[in-house]
Design an enzyme around this catalytic site. Sequence first.
Site, PDB file in Angstrom:
ATOM      1  N   ASP A  15       0.831  -1.206   0.000  1.00  0.00           N
ATOM      2  CA  ASP A  15       0.000   0.000   0.000  1.00  0.00           C
ATOM      3  C   ASP A  15       0.869   1.262   0.000  1.00  0.00           C
ATOM      4  O   ASP A  15       1.960   1.264   0.552  1.00  0.00           O
ATOM      5  CB  ASP A  15      -0.907  -0.040   1.246  1.00  0.00           C
ATOM      6  CG  ASP A  15      -2.090   0.904   1.105  1.00  0.00           C
ATOM      7  OD1 ASP A  15      -2.303   1.460   0.006  1.00  0.00           O
ATOM      8  OD2 ASP A  15      -2.799   1.090   2.105  1.00  0.00           O
ATOM      9  N   ASN A  63     -10.551  -2.481  -6.342  1.00  0.00           N
ATOM     10  CA  ASN A  63      -9.720  -1.602  -7.186  1.00  0.00           C
ATOM     11  C   ASN A  63     -10.336  -1.332  -8.557  1.00  0.00           C
ATOM     12  O   ASN A  63      -9.957  -0.369  -9.231  1.00  0.00           O
ATOM     13  CB  ASN A  63      -8.305  -2.179  -7.372  1.00  0.00           C
ATOM     14  CG  ASN A  63      -7.429  -2.046  -6.143  1.00  0.00           C
ATOM     15  OD1 ASN A  63      -6.509  -2.823  -5.933  1.00  0.00           O
ATOM     16  ND2 ASN A  63      -7.710  -1.056  -5.298  1.00  0.00           N
TER      17      ASN A  63
END
Length: 240
Positions: A15, A63
Site C-alpha cells: 500500500d 480496485n
Amino acid sequence: MEITKYPEHLAIIMDGNGRWAKKQGLLRALGHEKGAQSVRQVLEYCVEHHIPYLTLYAFSTENWNRPALEVKALMELLVKFLRKEADELDKNNVRLNMIGNLERFPEKVKNTLVGVIDRLKHNTGTTLTLALSYGAREELLTTIKRIAQQVEQQQLKVDAINEDIIQQHLYTYDLPNVDLLIRTSGEYRISNFLLWQIAYAELYFTDVLWPDFTKKHLEEALISYQNRERRFGKISEQLK
Ligand code: FPP
C-alpha cells in the site's frame, strides 16, 4: 541480528503507491511503476533466502472502482512486468500462481498471465502468488458454492464438511496458511485479503510507503517475526 527463522508463507498488502507519487508530484501510475521495483526486491530476497511462498495483493476486487486510466495503467504494468521478468523468474526457479477472479481482466493480461504461469509451472523454488481481482469474501463465497454443489450432487455429506474440506476448495488450496502478513503505508487494515488463511498469521505494519520498501525493511519485518512467540492458543510452557 541474524535471521534464522523465516516464514514459510509471507503475504504482503503493498500500500501507498499513490501517496508516494503525490509526495513527489508525480502521476499515481508512476507510483505503481516504482512499486514494481519493490516487488522485484522482495521477490529476489525470498529467492535468495528460500522463502517458499510469497503472496502479493496486486489488485483487489474493489480496485476496479478506481479511475479507468489508473486501472489501465495497472494492467499495462502487470503485462510489462510479467513479460520483462519471465526469463529472470525462470532463471530463479520461481513458480507463478494467481488467485482471484480473472474474468474481468482484458484478454491481453489473461493470456500473458496464463502463458507465464504455464512456462514456469515446473519450477520448484519460491511460489509467487499474485492476488488479482481478489477479495477474500468473494473467495469464501465461491468456496461455499463449490462445496454446496458437491452436497447437492450427493458427492459429499454435510457432516463430512470440515476445515480441511474448506481449505481444499479455496483459491489457495495448494498454499500453506500465511505465517507473516506485512502491510505498508501506515494503514492498519486487512482490506479483504486472505481472511481464512491469516487466522494465525503474525501481523506487521510499517509506515514505509510501498515504493520505498526495500530488502532492509523486509529484514526488519522478518526480525520482528522471528522474535515473536507463536502459541496457536497454547501457553508458553507447552511449546518447549
Ligand atoms: C496500493 O497503493 C497498491 C495497489 C492498488 C497496486 C499494487 C501494485 C503494484 C505494486 C504494481 C506492481 C505489481 C506487480 C505484481 C508487478 P495505492 O495506490 O492504494 O496507494 P495509496 O493508498 O497511497 O493511494
